[in-house]
Design an enzyme around this catalytic site. Structure first.
Site, mmCIF file in Angstrom:
data_model
loop_
_atom_site.group_PDB
_atom_site.id
_atom_site.type_symbol
_atom_site.label_atom_id
_atom_site.label_comp_id
_atom_site.label_asym_id
_atom_site.label_seq_id
_atom_site.Cartn_x
_atom_site.Cartn_y
_atom_site.Cartn_z
ATOM 1 N N GLY A 17 52.167 10.298 112.223
ATOM 2 C CA GLY A 17 51.645 9.549 111.088
ATOM 3 C C GLY A 17 52.705 8.975 110.168
ATOM 4 N N ASP A 58 57.358 25.426 107.612
ATOM 5 C CA ASP A 58 56.029 25.581 107.035
ATOM 6 C C ASP A 58 56.213 25.422 105.535
ATOM 7 O OD1 ASP A 58 53.615 26.409 105.952
ATOM 8 O OD2 ASP A 58 53.367 28.112 107.304
ATOM 9 N N TYR A 152 41.424 18.134 97.856
ATOM 10 C CA TYR A 152 42.426 17.146 98.250
ATOM 11 C C TYR A 152 42.784 16.244 97.073
ATOM 12 C CZ TYR A 152 44.613 13.278 100.781
ATOM 13 O OH TYR A 152 45.486 12.305 101.209
ATOM 14 N N LYS A 156 46.459 16.061 95.118
ATOM 15 C CA LYS A 156 47.240 14.824 95.100
ATOM 16 C C LYS A 156 47.462 14.334 93.666
ATOM 17 C CE LYS A 156 48.011 14.223 99.505
ATOM 18 N NZ LYS A 156 49.376 14.187 100.053
#
Length: 259
Positions: A17, A58, A152, A156
């Site tokens: 991505g 991670d 989410y 953000k």
């Protein structure tokens, strides 16, 4: 003239991505790229394809960041790109009423804790030379409410604000370490594939998902990477604490003609 020559660049969540595209563009611009990802197999394969170095990471784990700091003690550019939506494995509801605390925490652990740790690592890796560029990948969802993806959106939004705190802190210390956030909207990455499918109606699904976007199309990872290259380069040394939206005009308002 390549814009990243001599720069050590760390990119998280770069196996696919947007992160993969940023890593590839940095490499093409002459940067020495350290591609990191929690997926060791995909990350190593991506690094081989680009021709750069891979480090497993991670972003939720402080010990992983400490290990990265030992192996890569100096960096010129750090891109905190690793993130999840919470729907990767068909998770439960993410609206404000029904979301579980566990799901809420899981999203924030990657998106927000990972960015916090990444910024902390970046400061440590840059302050000796007193210069550098930290780029945090937020989202259009960090600027508006998203009822069905509350965790989410909240994570953000927090990345947007933390970016400004980091930028101001670094300026306060007298360092030329800049910190900015990029806010993509609908960018055509593998995260969209479950919704788009592979059937004959794929194109119709794509158009439906960007119907409210003035430019009427998905953005491409390369278009996000181009912004990252600018922010990482010496052409952007007076840009810090800023958010750059890449959303096809979505946040500008409506392109509809009044009736």
């Amino acid at each position: 003239m390549p814009r990243m020559i001599g720069k050590i660049c760390v990119v998280t969540g770069a196996a696919r991505g947007i992160g993969l595209s940023i890593a590839a563009h940095f490499h093409d611009e002459g940067g020495s790229v350290i591609l990191t990802d929690i997926d060791r197999a995909a990350g190593a394969a991506a690094a081989r394809t680009i021709g750069c170095h891979f480090e497993p990471l991670d972003v939720r784990e402080e010990v992983d960041w400490a290990r990265l700091a030992e192996r890569i003690p100096i960096a010129d550019v750090v891109v905190n790109n690793a993130g999840i939506t919470g729907f990767e494995h068909g998770g439960g509801p993410h609206d404000p009423e029904h979301a579980s605390l566990a799901d809420w925490r899981a999203v924030h652990a990657v998106n927000l804790d990972g960015t916090f740790l990444g910024c902390r690592y970046a400061i440590g890796a840059m302050k000796q030379q007193g210069t550098g560029s930290i780029i945090n990948i937020s989202s259009r969802s960090g600027l508006v409410g998203i009822p069905l993806a509350a965790a989410y959106a909240a994570s953000k939004a927090a990345i947007r604000n933390h970016t400004k705190s980091v930028a101001l802190y670094c300026a306060q210390q007298g360092w030329r370490i800049r910190c900015n956030s990029i806010h993509p909207a609908a960018i055509l990455t593998p995260i969209w594939e479950p919704m788009l499918g592979t059937g004959p109606d794929r194109e119709d699904r794509m158009q439906a998902l960007v119907a409210d976007t003035p430019l009427k199309r998905f953005g491409q990872p390369d278009e996000v990477a181009a912004i990252a290259v600018l922010l990482a380069s010496d052409e952007a040394t007076y840009i810090t604490g800023t958010e750059l939206n890449i959303d096809g005009g979505l946040l500008a308002g409506s392109a509809a003609t009044p009736g």
